[in-house]
Design a protein around this motif. Structure first.
Motif, PDB file in Angstrom:
ATOM      1  N   LYS A 224      -0.561   8.605  13.392  1.00 35.00           N
ATOM      2  CA  LYS A 224      -1.246   8.688  12.095  1.00 35.00           C
ATOM      3  C   LYS A 224      -0.671   7.733  11.045  1.00 35.00           C
ATOM      4  CE  LYS A 224      -2.277  12.106   8.570  1.00 35.00           C
ATOM      5  NZ  LYS A 224      -1.337  12.819   7.701  1.00 35.00           N
TER       6      LYS A 224
ATOM      7  N   LYS B  53       0.851  -1.203   0.000  1.00 33.40           N
ATOM      8  CA  LYS B  53       0.000   0.000   0.000  1.00 33.40           C
ATOM      9  C   LYS B  53       0.883   1.248   0.000  1.00 33.40           C
ATOM     10  CE  LYS B  53      -1.878   3.556   2.298  1.00 33.40           C
ATOM     11  NZ  LYS B  53      -1.412   4.468   3.349  1.00 33.40           N
TER      12      LYS B  53
ATOM     13  N   ASP C 222      -5.030   2.316   4.517  1.00 35.42           N
ATOM     14  CA  ASP C 222      -4.312   1.294   5.287  1.00 35.42           C
ATOM     15  C   ASP C 222      -5.254   0.134   5.596  1.00 35.42           C
ATOM     16  OD1 ASP C 222      -2.146   3.065   5.466  1.00 35.42           O
ATOM     17  OD2 ASP C 222      -2.811   3.874   7.392  1.00 35.42           O
TER      18      ASP C 222
ATOM     19  N   GLY D 189      -7.584   8.475   5.934  1.00 37.56           N
ATOM     20  CA  GLY D 189      -6.496   7.543   6.263  1.00 37.56           C
ATOM     21  C   GLY D 189      -6.864   6.080   6.035  1.00 37.56           C
TER      22      GLY D 189
HETATM   23 MG    MG Z   1      -2.197   7.422   6.113  1.00 32.84          MG
END
Ligand code: MG
Ligand code: ADP
Ligand code: ASP
Length: 478
Positions: free
Chosen positions: A264, A5, A209, A206
């Motif tokens: 993060k 990723k 992930d 985010g």
């Molecule tokens: Mg991220």
């Protein structure tokens, strides 16, 4: 097979995309499935476009969309084959036109529902996955772009959807497994999916992930690799603590706690799917692909013996850390910080010797779908922290029917994490000594063996992280 990723800064522009193609190209023998984020900043531009449209600022929305378009046209430079460059430009234009149409809908209505917002935000990963697949294809790699919305089936909690294991597993077997088996490299956008009815959804900011770890778990990957802009998980956010060290190994539990409490570098939900199938997760730096990164596995290795970030240098947006070996074993592995929290304090003398009081309070939070992070109770009062303020007003009204309820905004949790943290004596004393000039509003110690959390005001949070880092992670070897 492995999952690779690449986050937004890793695919920010043509130069970075070439680096990503090099990295993937050198790992073809591991049969990669590639998940990409939107180009850095694009999701935020789309969010801005939606906000402008909702506020009937059509010009602002157009400006943001034009910027998105420009970024992708510039990145076309990384595609080596002119014919696929031209066809890609056509695909971009089709997606951008759809986005413009959606935005004019929002402008007419003057509102944006979570569902329509998802349709707009998903544009970033729809574009970047076309781009990444074309860059790889231009290098002669057998890349195949797959629309993630065909694969990742989610619930309909738009804006924070969660993938559904059973239908997604079926899609993985039908759409991805055959590609992998014949040596192709599937390229998908992270962050996005679709409900069972086919409506576009997103996993929340985010969330790429999570896409990677979810797909990796369902496909039985050997490893889930998260390629980002730092050398791995570090003892603190290197942007806040330049002397933060790289952690060569952390346990699933430690990584989950760190991610949940603000590191993060991983979306908080990333670890779960990997833990369920016991698949190692590796956090790696796109600008320093040879550095070993952080390996996240079931077992924990004691803190220390890691690499030191020394000075994390900013290289065009990516933090490339100069590493050296660290010999500082200690109970604390890392410090994270989660901001923008609200403390809700509920006090009532009726709580004295009464049962069912806490259950009543939690039932109210539960009904309003508001998660509670930290709880601390006395005989007559209870304080809780929440990170989602949307229902706070209603919750407070309901609590006020049987107790005195007050709220304080602008709070932060500073969280120290390390396996076996609480088996060592004196940790809390040292933490309070380090923070003696800071007003600690709440503390949670003992709920988990690996976590000591303190609540301070948002304005004190940076200082608290630095002081704790100095006290526990920068000292002489213990
Ligand atoms: Mg991220
Ligand atoms: P990506 O775009 O690759 O998903 P993110 O910006 O989401 O990258 O996450 C990487 C960032 O996470 C780093 O640049 C760093 O500032 C931040 N970060 C916060 N806490 C940590 C930590 N403990 N270790 C490493 N990075 C951290
Ligand atoms: N593009 C999304 C974001 O910026 C998802 C991700 O990058 O993980 O939040």
């Amino acid at each position: 097979m492995i999952v690779m990723k690449f986050g937004g800064s890793s695919v920010a522009d043509a130069e970075r995309l070439r680096i990503v193609a090099d990295i993937i190209g050198s790992r073809v023998d591991r049969r990669p499935l590639v998940v990409v984020s939107a180009l850095a900043g694009v999701t935020s531009l789309l969010d801005e476009a939606a906000r402008c449209a909702r506020g009937r600022d059509g010009a602002g929305a157009s400006r943001a969309i034009e910027q998105v378009g420009k970024r992708h046209v510039l990145a076309l430079e990384a595609v080596e084959d002119p014919a696929s460059r031209a066809s890609l430009a056509g695909k971009f234009e089709a997606i951008l036109s759809e986005l413009r149409l959606l935005l004019s809908g929002l402008e007419i209505l003057g509102e944006a529902t979570p569902r329509s917002l998802d349709a707009i935000l998903a544009g970033g990963e729809r574009l970047s996955s076309h781009l990444a697949a074309a860059v790889l294809g231009g290098r002669g790699l057998p890349a195949r772009r797959v629309d993630a919305r065909q694969v990742l089936v989610t619930d309909d909690r738009h804006g924070a959807s969660r993938p559904l294991p059973v239908p997604t597993a079926e899609r993985c077997e039908r759409l991805l497994r055959p590609l992998l088996e014949c040596g192709q490299i599937p390229v998908l956008g992270g962050f996005i999916g679709a409900t069972e009815e086919g409506t576009t959804s997103t996993l929340g900011r985010g969330g790429s992930d999570l896409s990677a770890s979810f797909l990796g778990a369902l496909l039985g990957a050997e490893e889930i690799q998260i390629w980002t802009d730092v050398d791995g998980m570090m003892t603190a956010d290197p942007r806040l603590v330049p002397s933060a060290r790289i952690l060569p190994q952390v346990s699933f539990d430690e990584a989950a706690e760190l991610a949940y409490f603000g590191a993060k570098v991983l979306h908080p939900a990333t670890i779960h799917p990997a833990l369920d199938r016991d698949i190692p997760v590796r956090v790696l730096n796109t600008l320093r692909p040879a550095s070993p990164g952080t390996l996240i596995t079931r077992k924990s290795v004691p803190a220390g013996g890691g690499l030191t970030g020394g000075s994390a240098v900013q290289a065009g947006g990516l933090v490339a850390s100069r590493s050296r070996l660290d010999e500082t074993p200690g109970p604390v592995k890392a410090i994270a910080c989660k901001r923008g929290l609200t403390i809700v304090t509920v006090a009532s003398t009726r709580m004295l010797m009464a049962h069912g009081f806490l259950a009543h309070i939690f039932e109210i939070f539960d009904r309003h779908e508001t998660a509670v992070d930290l709880v601390s109770t006395s005989e007559v009062s209870v304080s809780l922290t929440v990170d989602d303020p949307r229902a706070i007003k209603k919750i407070r009204e309901e609590l006020s029917a049987f107790a005195h309820a007050r709220t304080e905004d602008g709070m932060a949790i500073v969280c120290m994490v390390g396996e076996g943290l609480l088996r060592r004596s004196g940790i809390a004393a040292r933490a309070f000594e380090a923070l003696k000039e800071i007003n600690v509003r709440m503390i949670s110690l003992g709920a988990s063996e690996i976590n000591l959390s303190l609540v301070v005001t948002d304005t004190d949070a940076d200082k608290a992280v630095r002081l704790l880092h100095r006290a526990f992670l920068e000292g002489a070897p213990e």
